[in-house]
Write a protein that holds these residues in place. Structure first.
Motif, mmCIF file in Angstrom:
data_model
loop_
_atom_site.group_PDB
_atom_site.id
_atom_site.type_symbol
_atom_site.label_atom_id
_atom_site.label_comp_id
_atom_site.label_asym_id
_atom_site.label_seq_id
_atom_site.Cartn_x
_atom_site.Cartn_y
_atom_site.Cartn_z
ATOM 1 N N LEU A 55 -25.773 -63.266 11.254
ATOM 2 C CA LEU A 55 -25.733 -62.087 10.495
ATOM 3 C C LEU A 55 -24.756 -60.882 11.262
ATOM 4 N N LYS A 56 -24.932 -60.735 12.443
ATOM 5 C CA LYS A 56 -24.251 -59.385 12.843
ATOM 6 C C LYS A 56 -22.713 -60.004 13.014
ATOM 7 N N GLY A 57 -22.585 -61.239 13.388
ATOM 8 C CA GLY A 57 -21.455 -61.491 13.489
ATOM 9 C C GLY A 57 -20.296 -61.606 12.088
ATOM 10 N N THR A 58 -20.928 -62.067 11.220
ATOM 11 C CA THR A 58 -20.377 -62.001 9.880
ATOM 12 C C THR A 58 -20.116 -60.634 9.114
ATOM 13 N N LEU A 59 -21.013 -59.914 9.547
ATOM 14 C CA LEU A 59 -20.975 -58.319 9.054
ATOM 15 C C LEU A 59 -20.135 -57.567 9.878
ATOM 16 N N ARG A 112 -14.575 -55.195 10.335
ATOM 17 C CA ARG A 112 -13.407 -54.827 11.256
ATOM 18 C C ARG A 112 -12.045 -55.043 9.982
ATOM 19 N N ARG A 113 -12.261 -56.381 9.201
ATOM 20 C CA ARG A 113 -11.281 -56.759 8.338
ATOM 21 C C ARG A 113 -10.901 -55.606 7.365
ATOM 22 N N TYR A 161 -35.376 -74.238 6.803
ATOM 23 C CA TYR A 161 -33.954 -73.585 6.583
ATOM 24 C C TYR A 161 -34.478 -72.326 6.967
ATOM 25 N N THR A 162 -33.044 -71.368 7.390
ATOM 26 C CA THR A 162 -33.234 -69.813 7.422
ATOM 27 C C THR A 162 -32.080 -69.468 6.592
ATOM 28 N N GLY A 163 -31.863 -68.046 6.662
ATOM 29 C CA GLY A 163 -30.595 -67.587 6.243
ATOM 30 C C GLY A 163 -30.608 -66.137 6.189
ATOM 31 N N PHE A 164 -29.511 -65.454 6.085
ATOM 32 C CA PHE A 164 -29.240 -63.995 6.046
ATOM 33 C C PHE A 164 -28.640 -63.595 4.715
#
Ligand code: DAH
Length: 341
Positions: free
Chosen positions: A227-231, A236-237, A305-308
């Motif tokens: 979650l943190k990496g993706t967001l 940044r992009r 399963y897990t998810g964000f």
């Protein structure tokens, strides 16, 4: 008679040269080479000649006929060219005049912002999933872990329809359940963009109608680090690599744990100003790990399963990005505003 023919020949040629328009030429043709024209009439007179004279006359009349025909064609194309030329000259376009500007359309600033968001998440493997604007209470609230009298419903006062179970969605999170039910037990990685509706006081910061982009990733071994990496990468992009981000603990019924993400303020670059209320940070989205109950409601076994998930507001992002101070501008249809983007 041969003389008569020669006379006719020269007269006709002269008349041809004198014809000064295609209309005159038409008449000339009818009178000379037409079905009852002078050449034809002359042919009829062959019978008056004696036998010996006939072949020579016949031959000559054929030659004269062909010559006149050719002269006619030549004159015709000459006159046509002339007429075209004068037509062009009289209706000439003045190419030195400046052109008339065509009003040029453009994409609405929110459409532009949405496309930026789609592109970034698309590059990270998220597909766009469309879900309805008109929802049931179940999808909008209950299946997301908001029981009927849960206080978190207070923050999302809904527009109801005549059917008490059918409402205008208050957030795109409603589509999470639909996407999970469509894809389970396969992993899912989607964004859900769309309009949301809340019965709110209309102010410079809140409106009854606004867009959201929801994100959802469910699979094996998905963690808070994803979650943190993706967001963080998304921010940044979208805002540039020097923009810093931070996560703050928060609460949403459908995620556990929950967090809000802030980016450093655009106006003061983190030093503190009235827009960021002197904190140096601006909130841009809510997020969290999908609650086990919500996973189960979507058809996934939360033991496996897990998810964000996350939800962000494009109007808010555009306001921050362009320094827009009134959310009502976006849908007021004022060209003076829209043409700035
Ligand atoms: N639905 C929330 C709102 O409208 C935003 C949100 C927060 C969406 C956290 C999420 C999430 O998916 O995980 O306020």
């Amino acid at each position: 008679m041969l003389e008569q023919l020669e006379q006719l020949y020269t007269d006709s040629l002269n008349a041809l040269q004198e014809a000064d328009g295609t209309a005159v030429l038409d008449t000339w043709y009818k009178d000379t080479l037409g079905r009852k024209g002078s050449i034809y009439l002359m042919t009829r007179q062959v019978g008056q000649l004696n036998k010996e004279e006939r072949p020579a006359f016949g031959q000559r009349i054929n030659v004269v006929k062909n010559e006149l025909e050719a002269a006619y064609q030549a004159r015709l194309s000459e006159l046509k060219a002339k007429e075209l030329e004068s037509q062009i000259a009289s209706s000439a376009i003045d190419v030195t005049l400046p052109g008339r500007p065509l009003p040029q359309g453009r994409l609405h600033v929110i459409t532009q912002t949405l496309r930026d968001i789609y592109r970034i998440f698309g590059d990270m493997g998220f597909q766009i999933y469309r879900s309805p604007d008109v929802e049931t209470d179940a999808f909008n609230f209950e299946l997301l872990n908001f029981p009927p009298h849960h206080p978190a419903r207070e923050m999302q006062d809904s527009f109801y329809t005549e059917n008490p179970d059918v409402i205008l969605r208050t957030h795109t999170s409603a589509g999470q359940i639909r996407a999970m039910r469509d894809y389970h037990p396969e992993p899912v990685r989607v964004i859900l963009p769309g309009m949301c509706y809340r019965n709110e006081q209309i102010t410079t910061r809140s409106s009854i109608q606004f867009t959201q982009v929801e994100g959802l990733a469910v699979g094996h071994n998905i963690s808070m680090a994803d979650l943190k990496g993706t967001l963080t990468e998304f921010a940044r992009r979208l805002f540039g690599s020097n923009r810093q981000t931070r996560f703050r603990a928060s609460y949403f019924p459908f995620t556990e744990p929950s967090a809000e993400m802030d980016v450093t303020c655009f106006l003061c670059d983190g030093k503190g100003c009235p827009v960021c209320k002197q904190t140096g940070w601006l909130e841009i989205l809510g997020s969290g790990m999908v609650h086990p109950t919500v996973l189960r409601n979507g058809g996934y076994d939360p033991e496996i399963y897990t998810g964000f998930a996350f939800g962000l507001g494009p109007e808010r992002i555009a306001m921050l990005k362009y320094g827009i101070d009134d959310i009502r501008q976006f849908w007021a249809n004022d060209l003076r505003f829209l043409q700035q983007f």
